[in-house]
Design a protein around this motif. Structure first.
Motif, PDB file in Angstrom:
ATOM      1  N   SER A 268     -16.903  33.829  35.097  1.00  0.00           N
ATOM      2  CA  SER A 268     -17.842  32.723  34.934  1.00  0.00           C
ATOM      3  C   SER A 268     -17.106  31.444  34.546  1.00  0.00           C
ATOM      4  CB  SER A 268     -18.894  33.069  33.880  1.00  0.00           C
ATOM      5  OG  SER A 268     -18.289  33.383  32.633  1.00  0.00           O
ATOM      6  N   GLU A 269     -16.033  31.585  33.763  1.00  0.00           N
ATOM      7  CA  GLU A 269     -15.247  30.407  33.378  1.00  0.00           C
ATOM      8  C   GLU A 269     -14.524  29.819  34.585  1.00  0.00           C
ATOM      9  OE1 GLU A 269     -11.593  29.117  30.351  1.00  0.00           O
ATOM     10  OE2 GLU A 269     -12.291  31.195  30.439  1.00  0.00           O
ATOM     11  N   GLU A 270     -13.931  30.674  35.418  1.00  0.00           N
ATOM     12  CA  GLU A 270     -13.226  30.192  36.613  1.00  0.00           C
ATOM     13  C   GLU A 270     -14.197  29.535  37.589  1.00  0.00           C
ATOM     14  OE1 GLU A 270      -9.557  33.428  36.689  1.00  0.00           O
ATOM     15  OE2 GLU A 270     -11.468  33.892  37.671  1.00  0.00           O
ATOM     16  N   ALA A 271     -15.371  30.147  37.761  1.00  0.00           N
ATOM     17  CA  ALA A 271     -16.374  29.563  38.652  1.00  0.00           C
ATOM     18  C   ALA A 271     -16.784  28.186  38.156  1.00  0.00           C
ATOM     19  CB  ALA A 271     -17.587  30.478  38.751  1.00  0.00           C
ATOM     20  N   ALA A 272     -16.972  28.050  36.843  1.00  0.00           N
ATOM     21  CA  ALA A 272     -17.362  26.756  36.291  1.00  0.00           C
ATOM     22  C   ALA A 272     -16.267  25.717  36.498  1.00  0.00           C
ATOM     23  CB  ALA A 272     -17.693  26.896  34.810  1.00  0.00           C
ATOM     24  N   LEU A 273     -14.996  26.114  36.341  1.00  0.00           N
ATOM     25  CA  LEU A 273     -13.892  25.180  36.528  1.00  0.00           C
ATOM     26  C   LEU A 273     -13.822  24.681  37.979  1.00  0.00           C
ATOM     27  CD1 LEU A 273     -11.076  26.904  34.422  1.00  0.00           C
ATOM     28  CD2 LEU A 273     -12.094  24.656  33.983  1.00  0.00           C
ATOM     29  N   ILE A 274     -13.965  25.605  38.930  1.00  0.00           N
ATOM     30  CA  ILE A 274     -13.899  25.212  40.340  1.00  0.00           C
ATOM     31  C   ILE A 274     -15.128  24.382  40.720  1.00  0.00           C
ATOM     32  CG2 ILE A 274     -13.950  26.105  42.705  1.00  0.00           C
ATOM     33  CD1 ILE A 274     -12.145  28.365  41.767  1.00  0.00           C
ATOM     34  N   ARG A 275     -16.296  24.788  40.213  1.00  0.00           N
ATOM     35  CA  ARG A 275     -17.508  24.003  40.490  1.00  0.00           C
ATOM     36  C   ARG A 275     -17.371  22.598  39.943  1.00  0.00           C
ATOM     37  NH1 ARG A 275     -21.629  26.043  36.852  1.00  0.00           N
ATOM     38  NH2 ARG A 275     -20.866  24.405  35.470  1.00  0.00           N
ATOM     39  N   GLU A 276     -16.948  22.462  38.719  1.00  0.00           N
ATOM     40  CA  GLU A 276     -16.868  21.141  38.100  1.00  0.00           C
ATOM     41  C   GLU A 276     -15.795  20.286  38.740  1.00  0.00           C
ATOM     42  OE1 GLU A 276     -19.055  19.746  36.031  1.00  0.00           O
ATOM     43  OE2 GLU A 276     -20.112  21.596  36.518  1.00  0.00           O
ATOM     44  N   ALA A 277     -14.748  20.924  39.263  1.00  0.00           N
ATOM     45  CA  ALA A 277     -13.714  20.151  39.953  1.00  0.00           C
ATOM     46  C   ALA A 277     -14.293  19.378  41.126  1.00  0.00           C
ATOM     47  CB  ALA A 277     -12.596  21.081  40.435  1.00  0.00           C
ATOM     48  N   GLY A 278     -15.309  19.965  41.794  1.00  0.00           N
ATOM     49  CA  GLY A 278     -15.896  19.317  42.965  1.00  0.00           C
ATOM     50  C   GLY A 278     -17.211  18.617  42.715  1.00  0.00           C
ATOM     51  N   SER A 279     -17.761  18.706  41.500  1.00  0.00           N
ATOM     52  CA  SER A 279     -19.099  18.166  41.242  1.00  0.00           C
ATOM     53  C   SER A 279     -19.166  16.661  41.430  1.00  0.00           C
ATOM     54  CB  SER A 279     -19.558  18.533  39.827  1.00  0.00           C
ATOM     55  OG  SER A 279     -19.818  19.905  39.714  1.00  0.00           O
ATOM     56  N   ALA A 280     -18.260  15.946  40.777  1.00  0.00           N
ATOM     57  CA  ALA A 280     -18.275  14.485  40.885  1.00  0.00           C
ATOM     58  C   ALA A 280     -18.014  14.053  42.315  1.00  0.00           C
ATOM     59  CB  ALA A 280     -17.244  13.880  39.939  1.00  0.00           C
ATOM     60  N   LEU A 281     -17.182  14.814  43.027  1.00  0.00           N
ATOM     61  CA  LEU A 281     -16.882  14.483  44.412  1.00  0.00           C
ATOM     62  C   LEU A 281     -18.130  14.592  45.282  1.00  0.00           C
ATOM     63  CD1 LEU A 281     -14.781  13.741  46.537  1.00  0.00           C
ATOM     64  CD2 LEU A 281     -14.270  16.182  46.786  1.00  0.00           C
ATOM     65  N   LEU A 282     -18.898  15.652  45.132  1.00  0.00           N
ATOM     66  CA  LEU A 282     -20.117  15.810  45.926  1.00  0.00           C
ATOM     67  C   LEU A 282     -21.100  14.676  45.647  1.00  0.00           C
ATOM     68  CD1 LEU A 282     -21.969  17.345  47.842  1.00  0.00           C
ATOM     69  CD2 LEU A 282     -22.667  18.795  45.918  1.00  0.00           C
ATOM     70  N   ARG A 283     -21.281  14.342  44.393  1.00  0.00           N
ATOM     71  CA  ARG A 283     -22.210  13.254  44.054  1.00  0.00           C
ATOM     72  C   ARG A 283     -21.741  11.929  44.637  1.00  0.00           C
ATOM     73  NH1 ARG A 283     -22.135  16.196  39.020  1.00  0.00           N
ATOM     74  NH2 ARG A 283     -20.620  14.713  38.157  1.00  0.00           N
ATOM     75  N   ALA A 284     -20.435  11.662  44.558  1.00  0.00           N
ATOM     76  CA  ALA A 284     -19.906  10.415  45.099  1.00  0.00           C
ATOM     77  C   ALA A 284     -20.007  10.381  46.625  1.00  0.00           C
ATOM     78  CB  ALA A 284     -18.453  10.223  44.660  1.00  0.00           C
ATOM     79  N   GLU A 285     -19.766  11.518  47.270  1.00  0.00           N
ATOM     80  CA  GLU A 285     -19.900  11.594  48.734  1.00  0.00           C
ATOM     81  C   GLU A 285     -21.314  11.229  49.167  1.00  0.00           C
ATOM     82  OE1 GLU A 285     -16.864  15.001  50.408  1.00  0.00           O
ATOM     83  OE2 GLU A 285     -18.741  15.597  49.484  1.00  0.00           O
ATOM     84  N   ILE A 286     -22.299  11.761  48.458  1.00  0.00           N
ATOM     85  CA  ILE A 286     -23.690  11.493  48.819  1.00  0.00           C
ATOM     86  C   ILE A 286     -23.986   9.998  48.720  1.00  0.00           C
ATOM     87  CG2 ILE A 286     -26.079  11.830  48.046  1.00  0.00           C
ATOM     88  CD1 ILE A 286     -25.316  14.760  47.473  1.00  0.00           C
ATOM     89  N   GLN A 287     -23.428   9.329  47.727  1.00  0.00           N
ATOM     90  CA  GLN A 287     -23.628   7.890  47.610  1.00  0.00           C
ATOM     91  C   GLN A 287     -22.998   7.149  48.772  1.00  0.00           C
ATOM     92  OE1 GLN A 287     -22.297   7.732  43.276  1.00  0.00           O
ATOM     93  NE2 GLN A 287     -23.996   6.285  43.234  1.00  0.00           N
ATOM     94  N   VAL A 288     -21.811   7.571  49.196  1.00  0.00           N
ATOM     95  CA  VAL A 288     -21.126   6.917  50.316  1.00  0.00           C
ATOM     96  C   VAL A 288     -21.827   7.217  51.639  1.00  0.00           C
ATOM     97  CG1 VAL A 288     -18.992   6.909  51.689  1.00  0.00           C
ATOM     98  CG2 VAL A 288     -18.875   6.825  49.187  1.00  0.00           C
ATOM     99  N   LEU A 289     -22.217   8.458  51.851  1.00  0.00           N
ATOM    100  CA  LEU A 289     -22.791   8.876  53.128  1.00  0.00           C
ATOM    101  C   LEU A 289     -24.229   8.396  53.314  1.00  0.00           C
ATOM    102  CD1 LEU A 289     -21.463  12.533  53.209  1.00  0.00           C
ATOM    103  CD2 LEU A 289     -20.755  10.689  54.744  1.00  0.00           C
TER     104      LEU A 289
END
Length: 367
Positions: A268-289
């Motif tokens: 669960s800790e590893e999943a959270a680390l990988i998820r959070e690594a991409g979270s800000a990126l997904l939100r920023a992509e949506i703003q750009v796209l």
């Protein structure tokens, strides 16, 4: 003279760079500008935005007979870009009501290339920042795959309806020399490789484009997920194959783990680390796209990860479906037409494939 107003993006070949509205207005006053491409947000609103240039031209056309140049908009701020486009149309009407239709056609035809470059450049800037700033533990970075990085097409930029399909996880995403990107000299097999390879952003966006949504993978092509993806394209009247599309794809988890599922292979800790690594990126992509619709094919097992990536998101009822399973979602970063339902594999197994057709139909309704 072609003038490019922007504070961050690279200046296109053959263009003169400007950073502030007053610089552009001086060039316009001198009568030297033939084509003008405007960003909106310039880093210091006290010095003005691209919209201030639009307002200046509109006033000069109305009061002093100013002859405007060809005006292009390349802002990633979707609300501001819409306002700027309205201003451009007002300028065109004021400049020549008889030729307004021709001006409008020329404006949009020329805009496609400039805006597409602007959108992809903005994405690439996000990806370079992601590459340089994200920090995973060394052992986890060696186990995680390279990230899924998107490539936009002209059709996406020019479409009235733009749908972003979000799946659960990115699986089996690695690259070898000769796969897609001719300048790639070394394989990119892990997230650690991605961070140390100089051309990795260019290689992975090229890989996304040439992957063509599983078109060249017969075993994967007919999976439920890709059949659902193609049904969305079909509902927009598109060819179901090819890189030119107004339907893009990404995932909640941008990287896989141990060549498979983060959800299954990680703690669960590893999943959270990988998820959070991409979270800000997904939100920023949506703003750009600036998609007009988002469809989360993620299923209730991934609600924890979805809600963590969009804090404060609100599910609300869609017909008679259970809102924690199939619903619309409300969040400031998401468009009004945002849907969340099961992964297509479950919909196929459970005989509920019709939900996809219903979502496609709701997407076609007028706001």
């Amino acid at each position: 003279m072609k003038v490019f107003l922007d504070d961050e993006r690279s200046t296109p070949d053959g263009w003169i760079r400007a950073y502030w509205p007053d610089e552009v207005i001086r060039l316009l006053q001198a009568g030297q500008v033939e084509v003008l491409s405007l960003d909106h947000d310039l880093g210091d609103d006290s010095r003005g935005t691209g919209y201030d240039v639009i307002l200046w031209m509109e006033t000069e056309v109305a009061l002093h007979g100013f002859s405007p140049p060809l005006i292009l908009i390349h802002s990633a701020n979707s609300a501001a870009a819409q306002r700027m486009r309205a201003g451009v149309e007002s300028i065109a009407r004021l400049a020549s009501r008889q030729s307004f239709a021709n001006l409008k056609v020329k404006f949009y035809e020329e805009e496609i290339v400039t805006v597409r470059g602007g959108v992809q450049n903005s994405l690439n800037s996000l990806y370079e920042k992601f590459k340089n700033e994200v920090s995973l533990p060394a052992e986890l970075a060696e186990r995680a795959s390279p990230p899924l990085l998107l490539s936009v097409s002209d059709k996406w930029v020019n479409a009235e309806k733009r749908v972003l399909v979000v799946g659960q996880e990115t699986l089996g995403w690695d690259f070898h020399p000769g796969d897609y990107f001719p300048d790639l000299k070394d394989p990119i097999m892990t997230f650690a490789d991605f961070q140390v390879t100089p051309s990795s952003v260019a290689a992975l966006t090229a890989g996304y484009r040439d992957f063509e949504f599983a078109r060249h993978q017969p075993g994967n092509y007919n999976s439920p997920f890709w059949r659902a993806y193609r049904s969305v394209r079909s509902s927009l009247g598109e060819d179901v194959d090819g890189a030119e599309t107004a339907v893009l794809w990404t995932n909640l988890f941008r990287m896989s783990l141990d060549n498979g599922s983060v959800y299954e292979n990680g703690s669960s800790e590893e999943a959270a680390l990988i998820r959070e690594a991409g979270s800000a990126l997904l939100r920023a992509e949506i703003q750009v796209l600036a998609p007009t619709s988002v469809i989360f094919f993620t299923g209730p097992n991934y609600n924890e990860h979805l809600y963590a990536q969009f804090p404060g998101v609100e599910p609300f009822n869609l017909e008679s479906y259970e809102p924690e399973k199939t619903s619309m979602l409300k969040h400031p970063l998401l468009p009004i037409r945002t849907f969340r339902t099961y992964h297509p594999a479950y919909l196929a197994r459970s005989g509920q494939w019709g939900i996809i057709s219903e979502i496609n139909a709701w997407n076609q309704e007028s706001d």
